[in-house]
Design a protein around this motif. Structure first.
Motif: not given
Length: 311
Positions: A75-83, A85-95
């Motif tokens: 939820d924090h990543i999805a609603t963060a004030n960021a583009d 691509l940066k969110k994809h990067c963080l989710l990729y790290y977690i995955l």
């Protein structure tokens, strides 16, 4: 696969993180907690999430301890004030915690650019002290990582090949060593690999910092032990100003190794009387050692008994 926002978060997390899978058992949680402690309280993931993607309190969100915490992190990543691509990067790290196949599938599904994939692969490896993997990715021409001081400190402190890797990393990525701490860590690494390269680096530092850096270089070399690069101080190609700084500082140090080096530098300069004064001083004890140190101590002892033998 795109990241759903706000009201679609629940649907998004189920498609990215199937509820049947949850890799964060006690062992993994403990391992990541240990790594965060080793890294002074912040994983590189924490710095990326907070500094680049504006995800606050990342160190408290990752790793998630249960499925509810995973929802909260997502939820924090999805609603963060960021583009996106940066969110994809963080989710990729977690995955990547879910295994290489699931992480690879995600990269393909969101068309994550290779440079961003390499960045996350490098950061993920660095957080886990997988240094060869980290270097392979973080020194790629397409990758640019901030946090230079933390990268260098981590390599020097925890990697067996840290000094060599630091030299390569700085040479390849050309980071700006804009903090005193980063410059000192780099100088420390160079002093272990090549004192001559360390000297050249000191010469590039601001003039107002150089006296301190010359002295620090001597301290670092001597701290590595007598069989290291310490004795190369005696043969450094110094100009007159540098010579004055180095000789004065060596003369103030109480340790025998510094005095042995001082004797040989004076001999190289043709200042036999100065070398004899150092060698015969009651306050300056000459101690036997091994290898190159033993040879040079023998020279000092010859000087003490008969200076003409060294001419």
């Amino acid at each position: 696969m795109n990241i759903p926002m706000d009201g679609e978060v629940e649907e998004g997390i189920e498609s990215i993180f199937p509820s049947a899978e949850f890799p964060y058992d006690r062992n993994l949680l403990n391992d990541l907690s240990t790594q965060r402690s080793n890294l002074d309280g912040y994983l590189f993931f924490d710095l990326l999430a907070t500094g680049i993607a504006a995800v606050s309190d990342a160190q408290d969100l990752y790793p998630p301890r249960d499925s509810r915490a995973l929802h909260f992190l997502y939820d924090h990543i999805a609603t963060a004030n960021a583009d996106i691509l940066k969110k994809h990067c963080l989710l990729y790290y977690i995955l990547k915690d879910y295994g290489p196949q699931r992480a690879s599938d995600y990269v393909d599904s969101v068309l994550l650019p290779d440079a961003h994939k390499r960045l996350i692969d490098g950061v993920y490896a660095l957080d886990r002290f997988q240094f060869q993997e980290a270097m392979t990715n973080l020194t790629h021409p397409s990758v640019r990582l901030q946090f230079t001081e933390k990268v260098l400190t981590t390599l020097l402190k925890y990697c067996d090949k840290g000094p060599q890797y630091i030299r390569i990393y700085v040479a390849v990525t050309s980071p700006i060593l804009d903090t005193r701490e980063a410059a000192i860590v780099y100088l420390d690494a160079l002093s272990r690999v090549s004192i001559f390269s360390a000297l050249e680096f000191v010469r590039t530092t601001p003039p107002e910092d150089r006296v301190e850096r010359y002295r620090l270089l001597i301290d670092l070399c001597l701290s590595h032990g007598p069989d290291s690069s310490a004795y190369n101080i005696a043969t450094l190609p110094l100009n007159d100003h540098e010579e004055e700084i180095v000789l004065q500082y060596l003369a103030t140090r109480p340790d025998a190794t510094a005095k042995n080096i001082l004797i040989v530098r004076e001999l190289h300069r043709g200042h036999l009387d100065n070398a004899k004064t150092v060698a015969t001083s009651r306050q300056r004890q000459i101690s036997l050692g091994t290898g190159k140190e033993k040879q040079w101590v023998a020279m000092a002892q010859k000087l003490k008994t008969d200076p003409s033998q060294l001419l």
